[in-house]
Enzyme design. Structure first.
Site, PDB file in Angstrom:
ATOM      1  CG  HIS A  82      -1.513  -1.339   1.684  1.00  0.00           C
ATOM      2  ND1 HIS A  82      -2.572  -1.552   0.592  1.00  0.00           N
ATOM      3  CD2 HIS A  82      -1.389  -2.283   2.540  1.00  0.00           C
ATOM      4  CE1 HIS A  82      -3.210  -2.908   1.047  1.00  0.00           C
ATOM      5  NE2 HIS A  82      -2.490  -3.053   2.387  1.00  0.00           N
ATOM      6  CE1 TYR A  99      -8.364   5.206  -1.689  1.00  0.00           C
ATOM      7  CE2 TYR A  99      -6.855   6.432  -0.531  1.00  0.00           C
ATOM      8  CZ  TYR A  99      -8.092   6.287  -0.669  1.00  0.00           C
ATOM      9  OH  TYR A  99      -9.162   7.035  -0.244  1.00  0.00           O
ATOM     10  CB  THR A 100      -3.441  -1.466  -3.434  1.00  0.00           C
ATOM     11  OG1 THR A 100      -3.353  -1.901  -2.043  1.00  0.00           O
ATOM     12  CG2 THR A 100      -2.530  -2.392  -4.189  1.00  0.00           C
ATOM     13  CB  CYS A 272      -8.521  -7.536   0.781  1.00  0.00           C
ATOM     14  SG  CYS A 272      -8.355  -5.825   1.299  1.00  0.00           S
TER      15      CYS A 272
END
Length: 298
Positions: A82, A99-100, A272
């Site tokens: 991330h 965030y990815t 996730c």
């Protein structure tokens, strides 16, 4: 006299040869360093990246493309990790959220974030207000000392950030994702499928409330069409449209049993999503005989 001349000549040749070798070494080192992509991220300090493109994908989802310092720069984010993004909420207060990106380091000169913007989301407000030419403060990779919960509007997501991927480390991945929890799965999947030497199989279950909530559907369907022997995806909707042939309701134990690889020492199941989903998945997976070594939660 001739002997002295020959000795001087030998010395000159030796010096000239040494200089030539040194010049070649320096040139090779320069060439290598100049070709090596420049990593843009700093794990300790925020750096500003310019928004160069914003593509609205739906009423509350957009793809943001940010420019890196040079056309050959890479973000420098390990697969499945991330970044931390900093912005301001509607009250002008600072907010930081992980965030990815959906891009990899094979995408030079830029990186992309696919963002779902919720009405009450604090960081959602920042992205909603961003326009081309604005800058986003980013640092990374984000590393968690322990489990950390972050909030996406009214939905909390739990991320660990300890994932490390090496090509071929397992025979197959099972994946369960909910909502925007798809982004780390997408990044890992893309890295696997775009590496011709990586034969790892990926079996993804992706859950959402409505059809419109599905992120990156075009790209995911493209993977399934291009790599049918290596990638499968099963969509699950809580409120499906009338003509729907995917899963309905919540991800069940039977869905996992059908669409994920069976428990084995050479597989791993990644997950996730919102805490209720992660909790339910943990219970299902344990009941199906998956051990802790086979499981990872982003």
């Amino acid at each position: 006299m001739d002997m002295e001349y020959l000795q001087n000549l030998d010395v000159q040749l030796l010096v000239g040869g040494a200089v030539a070798v040194l010049a070649i070494a320096v040139g090779a080192a320069y060439l290598f360093s100049s070709k090596k992509p420049k990593v843009s991220l700093d794990p300790e300090n925020f750096k500003e990246f310019k928004l160069v493109k914003r593509l609205q994908l739906s009423h509350n989802v957009a793809k943001f493309t940010f420019e890196l310092p040079t056309p050959t720069s890479v973000l420098g984010l390990p697969i499945g990790q991330h970044i931390s993004c900093r912005g301001k909420d509607s009250q002008g207060e600072e907010v930081i959220k992980p965030y990815t990106p959906t891009t990899l380091d094979s995408d030079v000169g830029h990186f992309e974030l696919v963002i779902k913007m919720y009405p009450q989301g604090r960081m959602s407000h920042h992205f909603r207000e961003m326009r081309v030419g604005d800058y986003l403060a980013v640092k990374g990779p984000k590393r968690y000392a322990q489990e950390q919960t972050f909030i996406s509007a009214h939905v909390e997501y739990v991320c660990f950030g300890r994932f490390r991927y090496q090509p071929g480390q397992v025979r197959a991945f099972g994946m369960t994702a909910g909502g925007s929890g798809i982004t780390p799965m997408f990044q890992v999947t893309r890295a696997i499928l775009e590496n011709p030497n990586d034969k790892t199989k990926v079996h993804l279950i992706y859950a959402n409330v409505t059809y419109e909530d599905i992120l990156l559907k075009e790209e995911l369907d493209g993977f399934a069409a291009k790599y049918p022997d290596q990638f499968t995806i099963y969509y699950v909707l809580n409120q499906p449209p009338e003509s729907w042939n995917g899963g309905v309701g919540f991800v069940s134990k039977e869905m996992i049993q059908t669409h994920c690889p069976a428990p084995a020492s050479d597989i791993q199941v990644l997950r996730c999503g919102p805490p209720p989903m992660n909790k339910a998945m943990a219970a299902h997976l344990e009941a199906l005989g998956y051990t802790s070594e086979m499981l990872f939660q982003f």
